[in-house]
Design a protein around this motif. Sequence first.
Motif, PDB file in Angstrom:
ATOM      1  N   UNK A  44       0.824  -1.213   0.000  1.00  0.00           N
ATOM      2  CA  UNK A  44       0.000   0.000   0.000  1.00  0.00           C
ATOM      3  C   UNK A  44       0.858   1.263   0.000  1.00  0.00           C
ATOM      4  N   UNK A  45       1.850   1.289   0.876  1.00  0.00           N
ATOM      5  CA  UNK A  45       2.660   2.509   1.004  1.00  0.00           C
ATOM      6  C   UNK A  45       3.595   2.682  -0.182  1.00  0.00           C
ATOM      7  N   UNK A  46       4.021   1.564  -0.708  1.00  0.00           N
ATOM      8  CA  UNK A  46       4.887   1.643  -1.885  1.00  0.00           C
ATOM      9  C   UNK A  46       4.114   2.223  -3.075  1.00  0.00           C
ATOM     10  N   UNK A 213      12.935  -9.800  -0.941  1.00  0.00           N
ATOM     11  CA  UNK A 213      12.308 -10.496   0.186  1.00  0.00           C
ATOM     12  C   UNK A 213      10.920  -9.938   0.435  1.00  0.00           C
ATOM     13  N   UNK A 214      10.146 -10.707   1.137  1.00  0.00           N
ATOM     14  CA  UNK A 214       8.774 -10.352   1.505  1.00  0.00           C
ATOM     15  C   UNK A 214       7.931  -9.907   0.324  1.00  0.00           C
ATOM     16  N   UNK A 215       7.872  -8.599   0.062  1.00  0.00           N
ATOM     17  CA  UNK A 215       6.917  -8.151  -0.957  1.00  0.00           C
ATOM     18  C   UNK A 215       7.368  -8.372  -2.398  1.00  0.00           C
ATOM     19  N   UNK A 336      13.076  -1.514  -0.594  1.00  0.00           N
ATOM     20  CA  UNK A 336      14.061  -2.245  -1.415  1.00  0.00           C
ATOM     21  C   UNK A 336      13.520  -2.478  -2.819  1.00  0.00           C
ATOM     22  N   UNK A 337      12.206  -2.680  -2.913  1.00  0.00           N
ATOM     23  CA  UNK A 337      11.612  -2.897  -4.239  1.00  0.00           C
ATOM     24  C   UNK A 337      11.566  -1.587  -5.021  1.00  0.00           C
ATOM     25  N   UNK A 338      11.096  -0.545  -4.394  1.00  0.00           N
ATOM     26  CA  UNK A 338      10.885   0.694  -5.154  1.00  0.00           C
ATOM     27  C   UNK A 338      12.213   1.380  -5.483  1.00  0.00           C
TER      28      UNK A 338
END
Length: 350
Positions: A44-46, A213-215, A336-338
Amino acid sequence: HVEDEEEKMSPSKKQVLDHSVKVATHYNQLQEVGLAARSRSRIFFMRNFNNWLKSVLIGEMLEQVRGAGSQQVSVLDLGCGKGGDLLKWRRGGIDHLVCADIAGVSVEQCQIRYDEMKKKSHRNEKIFTAQFITADCSKELLSEKLDDAELMFDICSCQFVYHYSFESEQKANMMLRNACERLKPGGYFIGTTPDAFELVKRLEASDSLSFGKEVFKVTFQSKGSYPLFGCQYHFNLEEVVNVPEFLVYFPLFEHMAKQYNMQLVQKQRFADFFEEKVKKENHRSLMMKMMALEPFPSEDGLQASDSAEEYCHAKEHCDRADVRTPLGTLSRSEWEATSIYLVFVFQKMS
Ligand code: SAM
């Protein structure tokens, strides 16, 4: 699911299913979920952060275009998806928008959103006119599909899309042609795309063919050598994307853009873009609104000028990172993704 469907196919049919079809099928199958479901999402925040970043970029480029004296502002949203940027164009007060995407269902939803926006607008608000085109923009020429054959754009916005075309030189070039050939002199080609250097750096640092990781999880097929085109990886991001993408080697992109008289004026990693823009009061308050954040906390010693990464990291130690409240912010894995992405701005020379 695209991969499952593919499993059932005969080898000959499999060959016919090229990546464009995969991309279209994938995006067409994504369900439009309501705000409530979106707010429960682990990214959501990303999403909000990415939307903030696009808002800032779009807002600043529209200012540039107006500053240069453009009266009637026309925009091409290349790979518009379901129309996630429609409100940004409305806020920016543009005059005309052309939305194009390979996924027909997304284009339909985009048009419905536009129609609703128009219906709900105030009587004295003039909403831009719009055209919606379903097309594989890495294969088909958009200029042939325009209602107004003479139309020229002030801006082409290509958000989180261009990397799909780097499957081959031909496709990358057609997408670029669609982005640039109808730009007015002085017009801009703006966008967001993963940074190939960052992807390769993280891959090389990993002891397997994937990282994340995670998302999110990014998976390559091999490492050590990276062809200029068709260097495929999978970017698996929660429920959003699990389709093949391709590395965009930026110096090559920049070189190719020169054919269309395009000059690179800005290339910035998301982290750097954030740090620079968040210093401006208007961008900062928009960020706080969009992230539903309170002003950055001062009690833990963090100021707005601290990098987003530090901020998110520290925040994880202060808050329970797994608790999603309106006051929460990007988790470390969302960041880390964005932070893989970059912003680019090219300008058309006369
Ligand atoms: N620009 C939108 C946004 O920022 O919300 C959507 C981004 S989504 C990650 C990527 C979009 O690119 C999808 O809607 C997909 O259908 C579109 N796309 C991918 N390849 C395309 C192609 N060859 N031609 C047109 N659209 C394409």
